[in-house]
Design an enzyme around this catalytic site. Structure first.
Site, short mmCIF file in Angstrom:
data_model
loop_
_atom_site.label_atom_id
_atom_site.label_comp_id
_atom_site.label_asym_id
_atom_site.label_seq_id
_atom_site.Cartn_x
_atom_site.Cartn_y
_atom_site.Cartn_z
N HIS A 179 0.86 -1.19 0.00
CA HIS A 179 0.00 0.00 0.00
C HIS A 179 0.89 1.23 0.00
O HIS A 179 2.10 1.15 0.16
CB HIS A 179 -0.98 -0.03 1.17
CG HIS A 179 -0.35 0.08 2.52
ND1 HIS A 179 0.52 -0.85 3.01
CD2 HIS A 179 -0.48 1.01 3.50
CE1 HIS A 179 0.90 -0.50 4.23
NE2 HIS A 179 0.31 0.63 4.55
N ASP A 187 5.54 4.83 5.24
CA ASP A 187 6.50 3.90 5.88
C ASP A 187 6.77 2.67 5.01
O ASP A 187 7.73 1.95 5.24
CB ASP A 187 6.05 3.50 7.30
CG ASP A 187 4.64 2.92 7.35
OD1 ASP A 187 3.81 3.28 6.50
OD2 ASP A 187 4.38 2.11 8.27
N ASP A 226 -0.38 -3.96 5.76
CA ASP A 226 -1.25 -3.40 6.80
C ASP A 226 -2.72 -3.79 6.61
O ASP A 226 -3.29 -3.65 5.53
CB ASP A 226 -1.12 -1.87 6.80
CG ASP A 226 0.25 -1.43 7.25
OD1 ASP A 226 1.13 -2.31 7.37
OD2 ASP A 226 0.44 -0.23 7.49
ZN LIG Z 1 -0.32 1.59 6.52
#
Ligand SMILES: [Zn+2]
Length: 318
Positions: free
Chosen positions: A63, A67, A217
């Site tokens: 995604h 980070d 995530d």
């Molecule tokens: Zn994320």
């Protein structure tokens, strides 16, 4: 795939112990490798491993959160500065192409090799679907549950082992020798006496399958379960300890308990927890007991997966 190297196992920001997310999947022979996510500083983590950017062939971005992506433009630029000419495939959510192109434009960065960008459209991956395949490797992808489009990847590698049926060859008076090799390599084998034999009658193929799944995530996701079904290894984010379920739901992340639940439902053999919140950097004195899964692990039944807490530069043989 033959080996996994965790290049970054922190969530959100780097700590002294953990860099932001990135993961290398290394293939033997040749040490070609694929990269999954590329947080800031990933290229420096690569320098601390035996990986060579010239052997990087595929990049998968789960995604677009920073980070997981801030390291990508720099890594691609360094690969060019090193004189690498081999092209690279980049798979990632829609928008990754403009993120990279704008970055290269504004910074006047020239990439001297071709990059093939494959945008991942969520609609195609509402359930696990084939993303890419080559020879004996297939990559499946599925949408997960995050506050931005986020995807999981399952990599399936088929290995075909050819075993000669020695007794069958001895029965027809063909003793062991260099000719046996031909049965493994050619469709038909012509003997000195003129007989022509079909190799498939004298060779038994054994197919072994290795499956590794990486879920970026997400909160608990049914797609993560179906994507990782029966995997040898599931690498799943576990940002929070099991106590912090509410915090996890609010930030669209998983707890250790969520990751274990996915692994158990999918009957995976091994689970590696990664994407660990900096709040647990000092595991011994962390505010909540992150590692209490270890006690839980002992209580789980024998068919539960082995659970590993990933560390930066940790290597796992597959
Ligand atoms: Zn994320």
């Amino acid at each position: 795939m033959d080996k996994i190297i965790f290049l970054g196992t922190s969530a959100g920001m780097p700590t002294l112990k953990r860099n932001v997310p990135a993961l290398a999947m290394v293939f033997k022979p040749g040490d070609e490798f694929w990269l999954f996510d590329c947080g800031e500083g990933t290229q420096r983590q690569i320098l601390q491993s035996n990986l060579k950017l010239s052997r990087l062939s595929n990049i998968f971005i789960s995604h677009l959160h920073g980070d997981h992506t801030f390291g990508l433009p720099g890594l691609l630029a360094t690969r060019g500065l090193l004189g690498v000419k081999k092209s690279v495939n980049i798979f990632g959510p829609v928008g990754l192409d403009s993120y990279l192109n704008n970055n290269m434009d504004y910074t006047r960065t020239h990439i001297p090799y071709s990059q093939h960008l494959f945008p991942i459209e969520k609609e195609r991956f509402l359930a696990p679907n084939l993303l890419w395949e080559k020879e004996n490797i297939s990559v499946y992808c599925a949408a997960l549950n995050h506050n931005i489009d986020s995807f999981g990847f399952a990599i399936i590698k088929k290995h075909i082992q050819k075993n000669i049926l020695i007794d069958k060859l001895l029965d027809i008076n063909i003793p062991p020798g260099p000719i046996y090799k031909k049965f493994k390599e050619d469709e038909t084998v012509e003997l000195e006496d003129g007989r022509i034999l079909k190799s498939s009658d004298f060779v038994k193929e054994t197919i072994t399958i290795k499956k590794v799944c990486y879920c970026g995530d997400t909160t608990f996701s049914k797609n993560a379960v179906s994507l990782s079904e029966g995997a040898d290894l599931l690498i799943h984010e576990a940002t929070f300890s099991t106590h912090c379920k509410e915090k996890a739901i609010r930030s669209f992340h998983s707890t250790v308990g969520d990751a274990i639940e996915v692994a158990r439902l999918a009957k995976v053999k091994k689970l590696a927890l990664t994407h660990i919140s900096p709040r647990y950097d000092d595991l011994a004195n962390s505010p909540e007991k992150y590692t209490e899964f270890r006690e839980l692990d002992e209580k789980l039944s024998s068919d539960s997966p082995e659970i590993i807490l990933a560390e930066d530069l940790m290597e796992l043989e597959i």
